[in-house]
Design a protein around this motif. Structure first.
Motif, PDB file in Angstrom:
ATOM      1  N   LEU A 164     -36.779  61.797  17.133  1.00 39.64           N
ATOM      2  CA  LEU A 164     -37.448  62.983  16.554  1.00 39.64           C
ATOM      3  C   LEU A 164     -36.752  62.278  14.661  1.00 39.64           C
ATOM      4  O   LEU A 164     -37.759  61.643  13.970  1.00 39.64           O
ATOM      5  CB  LEU A 164     -37.173  63.866  16.484  1.00 39.64           C
ATOM      6  CG  LEU A 164     -38.441  64.888  16.169  1.00 39.64           C
ATOM      7  CD1 LEU A 164     -39.719  65.242  16.432  1.00 39.64           C
ATOM      8  CD2 LEU A 164     -37.619  65.633  16.238  1.00 39.64           C
ATOM      9  N   TYR A 165     -35.781  61.892  14.296  1.00 41.29           N
ATOM     10  CA  TYR A 165     -35.291  62.169  13.204  1.00 41.29           C
ATOM     11  C   TYR A 165     -35.412  60.358  12.992  1.00 41.29           C
ATOM     12  O   TYR A 165     -35.816  60.071  12.067  1.00 41.29           O
ATOM     13  CB  TYR A 165     -33.835  62.169  12.963  1.00 41.29           C
ATOM     14  CG  TYR A 165     -34.211  64.627  13.379  1.00 41.29           C
ATOM     15  CD1 TYR A 165     -34.618  64.746  12.004  1.00 41.29           C
ATOM     16  CD2 TYR A 165     -33.712  64.632  13.770  1.00 41.29           C
ATOM     17  CE1 TYR A 165     -34.839  65.619  12.448  1.00 41.29           C
ATOM     18  CE2 TYR A 165     -33.397  66.223  14.162  1.00 41.29           C
ATOM     19  CZ  TYR A 165     -34.438  66.725  13.498  1.00 41.29           C
ATOM     20  OH  TYR A 165     -34.453  67.892  13.431  1.00 41.29           O
ATOM     21  N   HIS A 166     -34.614  59.250  14.085  1.00 42.59           N
ATOM     22  CA  HIS A 166     -35.198  57.959  13.675  1.00 42.59           C
ATOM     23  C   HIS A 166     -37.263  57.522  13.641  1.00 42.59           C
ATOM     24  O   HIS A 166     -36.845  56.559  12.600  1.00 42.59           O
ATOM     25  CB  HIS A 166     -35.404  56.777  15.319  1.00 42.59           C
ATOM     26  CG  HIS A 166     -35.064  55.555  15.239  1.00 42.59           C
ATOM     27  ND1 HIS A 166     -36.045  55.123  15.089  1.00 42.59           N
ATOM     28  CD2 HIS A 166     -33.614  54.904  14.612  1.00 42.59           C
ATOM     29  CE1 HIS A 166     -36.026  54.388  15.820  1.00 42.59           C
ATOM     30  NE2 HIS A 166     -35.594  53.885  14.947  1.00 42.59           N
ATOM     31  N   GLU A 167     -37.657  57.973  13.797  1.00 42.64           N
ATOM     32  CA  GLU A 167     -39.077  57.942  13.268  1.00 42.64           C
ATOM     33  C   GLU A 167     -39.666  58.512  12.753  1.00 42.64           C
ATOM     34  O   GLU A 167     -40.524  57.778  11.758  1.00 42.64           O
ATOM     35  CB  GLU A 167     -39.732  58.877  14.763  1.00 42.64           C
ATOM     36  CG  GLU A 167     -41.393  58.843  14.455  1.00 42.64           C
ATOM     37  CD  GLU A 167     -42.501  57.319  14.837  1.00 42.64           C
ATOM     38  OE1 GLU A 167     -41.001  56.378  15.025  1.00 42.64           O
ATOM     39  OE2 GLU A 167     -43.098  57.233  14.182  1.00 42.64           O
ATOM     40  N   ARG A 168     -39.066  59.415  12.157  1.00 44.00           N
ATOM     41  CA  ARG A 168     -39.325  60.116  10.418  1.00 44.00           C
ATOM     42  C   ARG A 168     -38.603  59.373   9.588  1.00 44.00           C
ATOM     43  O   ARG A 168     -38.978  58.659   8.282  1.00 44.00           O
ATOM     44  CB  ARG A 168     -38.771  61.776  10.283  1.00 44.00           C
ATOM     45  CG  ARG A 168     -39.340  62.910  10.596  1.00 44.00           C
ATOM     46  CD  ARG A 168     -38.822  63.989  10.807  1.00 44.00           C
ATOM     47  NE  ARG A 168     -39.525  64.564   9.145  1.00 44.00           N
ATOM     48  CZ  ARG A 168     -38.882  64.977   8.633  1.00 44.00           C
ATOM     49  NH1 ARG A 168     -38.181  66.391   9.842  1.00 44.00           N
ATOM     50  NH2 ARG A 168     -38.398  65.759   8.127  1.00 44.00           N
ATOM     51  N   ALA A 169     -37.226  58.555   9.888  1.00 42.25           N
ATOM     52  CA  ALA A 169     -37.071  57.543   8.863  1.00 42.25           C
ATOM     53  C   ALA A 169     -37.476  56.448   9.140  1.00 42.25           C
ATOM     54  O   ALA A 169     -37.314  56.236   7.661  1.00 42.25           O
ATOM     55  CB  ALA A 169     -35.096  57.511   9.186  1.00 42.25           C
ATOM     56  N   ARG A 170     -37.719  56.230   9.974  1.00 38.44           N
ATOM     57  CA  ARG A 170     -38.631  54.541  10.211  1.00 38.44           C
ATOM     58  C   ARG A 170     -39.963  55.243   9.522  1.00 38.44           C
ATOM     59  O   ARG A 170     -40.532  54.018   8.027  1.00 38.44           O
ATOM     60  CB  ARG A 170     -39.273  54.324  11.594  1.00 38.44           C
ATOM     61  CG  ARG A 170     -39.184  53.238  11.872  1.00 38.44           C
ATOM     62  CD  ARG A 170     -40.680  52.822  12.907  1.00 38.44           C
ATOM     63  NE  ARG A 170     -41.318  53.549  13.438  1.00 38.44           N
ATOM     64  CZ  ARG A 170     -42.408  53.687  12.349  1.00 38.44           C
ATOM     65  NH1 ARG A 170     -42.549  52.521  12.246  1.00 38.44           N
ATOM     66  NH2 ARG A 170     -44.030  54.494  12.705  1.00 38.44           N
ATOM     67  N   ILE A 171     -41.240  56.037   9.124  1.00 43.19           N
ATOM     68  CA  ILE A 171     -41.881  56.143   8.479  1.00 43.19           C
ATOM     69  C   ILE A 171     -41.828  56.797   6.875  1.00 43.19           C
ATOM     70  O   ILE A 171     -42.363  55.209   6.139  1.00 43.19           O
ATOM     71  CB  ILE A 171     -42.438  57.509   8.767  1.00 43.19           C
ATOM     72  CG1 ILE A 171     -43.573  57.069  10.214  1.00 43.19           C
ATOM     73  CG2 ILE A 171     -43.778  57.532   8.019  1.00 43.19           C
ATOM     74  CD1 ILE A 171     -43.880  58.459  10.671  1.00 43.19           C
ATOM     75  N   ALA A 172     -40.957  56.716   6.745  1.00 40.93           N
ATOM     76  CA  ALA A 172     -40.060  56.975   5.192  1.00 40.93           C
ATOM     77  C   ALA A 172     -39.884  55.639   4.516  1.00 40.93           C
ATOM     78  O   ALA A 172     -40.337  55.307   3.899  1.00 40.93           O
ATOM     79  CB  ALA A 172     -39.303  57.771   4.864  1.00 40.93           C
ATOM     80  N   CYS A 173     -38.971  55.115   5.886  1.00 37.30           N
ATOM     81  CA  CYS A 173     -38.925  53.654   4.902  1.00 37.30           C
ATOM     82  C   CYS A 173     -39.822  52.584   4.673  1.00 37.30           C
ATOM     83  O   CYS A 173     -40.078  51.742   3.950  1.00 37.30           O
ATOM     84  CB  CYS A 173     -37.729  52.800   5.780  1.00 37.30           C
ATOM     85  SG  CYS A 173     -37.387  50.755   5.368  1.00 37.30           S
ATOM     86  N   ALA A 174     -40.398  52.551   6.136  1.00 34.94           N
ATOM     87  CA  ALA A 174     -42.047  51.667   5.729  1.00 34.94           C
ATOM     88  C   ALA A 174     -42.899  51.898   4.540  1.00 34.94           C
ATOM     89  O   ALA A 174     -43.520  50.818   4.318  1.00 34.94           O
ATOM     90  CB  ALA A 174     -42.374  51.467   7.338  1.00 34.94           C
ATOM     91  N   GLY A 175     -42.705  53.335   4.161  1.00 40.28           N
ATOM     92  CA  GLY A 175     -43.908  53.952   3.235  1.00 40.28           C
ATOM     93  C   GLY A 175     -43.528  53.372   2.330  1.00 40.28           C
ATOM     94  O   GLY A 175     -43.388  52.794   1.067  1.00 40.28           O
ATOM     95  N   TYR A 176     -41.955  54.325   1.417  1.00 36.45           N
ATOM     96  CA  TYR A 176     -41.467  54.092   0.210  1.00 36.45           C
ATOM     97  C   TYR A 176     -41.200  53.391   0.395  1.00 36.45           C
ATOM     98  O   TYR A 176     -41.506  52.135  -0.692  1.00 36.45           O
ATOM     99  CB  TYR A 176     -40.419  54.922   0.257  1.00 36.45           C
ATOM    100  CG  TYR A 176     -41.277  56.494   0.575  1.00 36.45           C
ATOM    101  CD1 TYR A 176     -41.939  56.575  -0.358  1.00 36.45           C
ATOM    102  CD2 TYR A 176     -40.555  57.633   1.456  1.00 36.45           C
ATOM    103  CE1 TYR A 176     -42.796  58.200  -0.887  1.00 36.45           C
ATOM    104  CE2 TYR A 176     -41.324  58.796   0.765  1.00 36.45           C
ATOM    105  CZ  TYR A 176     -41.956  58.865   0.323  1.00 36.45           C
ATOM    106  OH  TYR A 176     -42.320  60.055   0.339  1.00 36.45           O
ATOM    107  N   LEU A 177     -40.210  51.310   1.159  1.00 33.93           N
ATOM    108  CA  LEU A 177     -40.041  50.369   0.672  1.00 33.93           C
ATOM    109  C   LEU A 177     -40.813  49.617   1.141  1.00 33.93           C
ATOM    110  O   LEU A 177     -40.955  48.746  -0.331  1.00 33.93           O
ATOM    111  CB  LEU A 177     -38.611  50.664   2.201  1.00 33.93           C
ATOM    112  CG  LEU A 177     -37.547  51.587   1.151  1.00 33.93           C
ATOM    113  CD1 LEU A 177     -36.146  51.265   1.916  1.00 33.93           C
ATOM    114  CD2 LEU A 177     -36.714  51.260  -0.305  1.00 33.93           C
TER     115      LEU A 177
END
Ligand code: HEM
Length: 415
Positions: free
Chosen positions: A12-25
């Motif tokens: 769950l937390y890995h998926e959230r981090a992945r989305i944040a990374c793909a979106g913001y970075l």
């Protein structure tokens, strides 16, 4: 069990981090839609996506469609449908393909015909007037919790035949389930969801029992009468869950999005106040196009299909971005303009299209029209009185809080 929970939490937390990374970075537009900038203004992100063409590949190996023509085709063309493997216990007919979809939809349909909906109008009006009287006495109120939310709850509980004493529990379970449409956000959220599902199942099963003994003129009585012939016992709770989830939060957001749009376009609010009966249904249609409560859905290719010059392989998912399709410049003139006098352009896709076209569309339209008509009649001086907080969701769009006042508020107080 403990290992499974840990694995779930890590995923769950890995998926959230992945989305944040793909979106913001990496500024990936589809990830941005799931983050704050996309929630505040998805239409700007849709414009960026559209600039890359009407159909673009996603990072998950599927496609995302922003064009009106592409979305309409995917939703109507029978070479697209639900993933056959999705037909599992707990699945409602929204997630099924024919022939099961056809059989179950047909069973629910009589409750949603325009004639059936007309029977609810008086109850809707009485409820809306009561809510507005209370709000008027307060002077300032949250349009969402004091008006837009309670109205659809009364209608859907009536329709299903939920006793008034259980209506508040019912709304709470519904909110927990709707909150999970975008996926589970935390372990706490997962636990709340499981508990809500179990409580709701118990509530429905208790009602099935009751209506077997004492049938009434409501959907649940109708379902238990058809049990065994047109519907299996296993399909009954998912059907009721669907009617609750599909019929409640969507309509809340339609009413709230409409008020938000009208207060941001005072000349159109004044036009509605001058002719509430005549204009309310047109306002509802333009809000459904311009700021639809359901922003996206998806289908899977059941065979290989060519779409917008691209080859969609069997099994690939296509996300149909309804909110983008409704503002496609190839379909609508000045698509970003909120214009309640608009007549040109194809039917919007807010209720989807094809065999899954919203079963409750007439009900939702009637509820929203009643709400706007009465609001404009009784509170023509309505104004925003505080900051709007948006829902933390991607599929469903609307304000969580919309503070308003029955009299104009000094501009300086409204950020
Ligand atoms: C503004 C309010 C509403 C909006 C924007 C809305 C939107 C939608 C959309 C987009 C779909 C299709 C989803 C898909 O194909 O993946 C749908 C399906 C459905 N809606 Fe609505 N809905 C609203 C209100 C309601 C209400 C009030 C009810 C009933 C109480 C309802 C019941 C359903 C059902 C049963 C389906 C499944 C239809 C099928 O699979 O054949 N909806 N809705």
């Amino acid at each position: 069990m403990r290992t499974r929970v840990i694995r779930f939490a890590v995923g769950l937390y890995h998926e959230r981090a992945r989305i944040a990374c793909a979106g913001y970075l990496r500024r990936d537009p589809l990830s941005l839609l799931k983050l704050r900038p996309g929630r505040e203004d998805p239409y700007e992100v849709y414009d960026r996506l559209r600039a890359a063409g009407p159909l673009m590949p996603t990072r998950q190996g599927g496609w995302a469609c922003t064009g009106y023509h592409g979305c309409d085709t995917v939703l109507r063309d029978r070479r697209f449908g639900r993933h056959p493997a999705e037909d599992r216990p707990g699945m409602s007919f929204l997630g099924m393909n024919p022939p099961d979809h056809t059989r179950l939809r047909r069973l629910a349909q009589p409750a949603f015909t325009p004639k059936a909906v007309a029977r609810y109008t008086t109850r809707m009006e009485r409820t809306a007037v009561g809510l507005l009287d209370e709000a008027a006495a307060a002077g300032r109120f949250d349009l969402v919790s004091s008006f837009a939310a309670p109205l659809p709850i009364v209608v859907i509980t009536d329709l299903l035949g939920i006793p008034d004493s259980r209506a508040a529990d019912f709304a709470r379970y519904g909110q927990a389930i709707i909150g999970s449409l975008d996926g589970i956000k935390s372990m706490r959220h997962a636990r709340q969801l499981l508990a809500a599902r179990a409580d709701l199942r118990r509530l429905f099963e208790h009602l099935f029992e009751l209506r077997r003994r004492q049938p009434r003129d409501d959907i649940i009585s109708h379902l238990v009468a058809a049990e065994g012939e047109q519907i299996t016992p296993r399909e009954m709770v998912p059907m009721c869950n669907l009617l609750l989830v599909a019929g409640f939060e969507t309509t809340v957001n339609l009413i709230s999005n409409a008020v938000l749009a009208l207060l941001a376009h005072p000349e159109q609010w004044q036009a509605l106040c001058a002719d509430p009966d005549g204009l309310a249904p047109r306002v509802v249609e333009e809000v459904l196009r311009w700021d639809p409560p359901v922003q996206r859905t998806s289908r899977v290719a059941l065979e290989q299909v060519e779409l917008e010059g691209k080859l969609i392989r069997r099994g690939q998912q296509v996300i149909t971005l309804i909110g983008a399709a409704n503002r496609d410049p190839a379909a609508y003139q000045d698509p970003d303009t909120f214009d309640t006098t608009r007549t040109a352009g194809p039917p919007h896709l807010a209720f989807a299209s094809g065999i899954h076209y919203c079963l409750g569309h007439a009900l939702a339209r009637a509820e929203a029209a009643v709400a706007l008509r009465l609001l404009a009649t009784r509170m023509p001086r309505l104004s925003r009185s505080g900051p709007v907080r948006r829902r933390d969701t991607t599929i469903i769009r609307g304000p969580l809080h919309l503070p308003v006042a029955t009299a104009p508020t000094p501009r300086a107080l409204v950020p």
